[in-house]
Enzyme design. Structure first.
Site, PDB file in Angstrom:
ATOM      1  N   VAL A  28       1.727   1.896  -1.291  1.00 55.14           N
ATOM      2  CA  VAL A  28       2.476   0.946  -2.124  1.00 55.14           C
ATOM      3  C   VAL A  28       3.971   1.148  -1.916  1.00 55.14           C
ATOM      4  O   VAL A  28       4.719   0.194  -1.661  1.00 55.14           O
ATOM      5  CB  VAL A  28       2.072   1.096  -3.614  1.00 55.14           C
ATOM      6  N   GLU A  29       4.425   2.389  -2.030  1.00 51.71           N
ATOM      7  CA  GLU A  29       5.851   2.695  -1.854  1.00 51.71           C
ATOM      8  C   GLU A  29       6.322   2.333  -0.449  1.00 51.71           C
ATOM      9  O   GLU A  29       7.395   1.755  -0.268  1.00 51.71           O
ATOM     10  CB  GLU A  29       6.094   4.176  -2.122  1.00 51.71           C
ATOM     11  N   SER A  30       5.529   2.660   0.541  1.00 53.61           N
ATOM     12  CA  SER A  30       5.913   2.412   1.929  1.00 53.61           C
ATOM     13  C   SER A  30       6.012   0.926   2.228  1.00 53.61           C
ATOM     14  O   SER A  30       7.011   0.465   2.790  1.00 53.61           O
ATOM     15  CB  SER A  30       4.908   3.074   2.876  1.00 53.61           C
TER      16      SER A  30
END
Length: 148
Positions: free
Chosen positions: A68-70
């Protein structure tokens, strides 16, 4: 997965490739393969194996949080690169909706809001075989100047 050159330095060039071989060891081990990148959409996949499992035989939530962050960071950075900026996560809220015992999952990130200073991206992770949502997250990102 950040854009990195072979030395691990940030590479702001528009032609830089998004590849696991150029990601940090931590991000690469999560396994996100980016198939499509723009400032309004990032799509990719992860082939989940027992290397991603908890001791109880299900995929560790950290894999999803990392994806998700990436994905959000890649898309948000792509959206502001022409302004000489990149985006850094300031909040990640990932919900794990159902357990998974592996297989391919699809990762799609799209912006909910893109402002001058901040962006908000929604990332959905679905099982490729069933289309069921496995995890979903929102990431708020701050647009900051590229390092010199």
């Amino acid at each position: 997965m950040n854009i990195r050159d072979g030395l691990g330095q940030f590479d702001p060039r528009p032609t830089a490739k998004f590849a696991l071989s150029k990601a940090s060891t931590f991000v690469a081990s999560a396994g996100l393969v980016v198939d499509e990148v723009s400032g309004t959409r990032v799509a990719g996949h992860i082939d989940l194996t027992d290397e991603h499992f908890t001791p109880w035989g299900v995929v560790h939530g950290g894999v999803y949080t990392t994806a998700v962050e990436s994905a959000a960071s890649i898309g948000a950075s792509e959206a502001v690169k022409d302004r000489g900026e990149f985006a850094v996560g300031v909040h990640n809220g990932t919900d794990f909706l159902r357990a998974s015992k592996g297989g391919r999952v699809d990762v799609v990130a799209e912006p909910l809001q893109q402002g001058r200073v901040q962006q908000l991206w929604l990332v959905t992770i679905t099982a490729s075989d069933s289309g069921k949502t496995i995890a979903r997250g929102q990431v708020r990102l701050q647009n900051v100047p590229l390092p010199t």
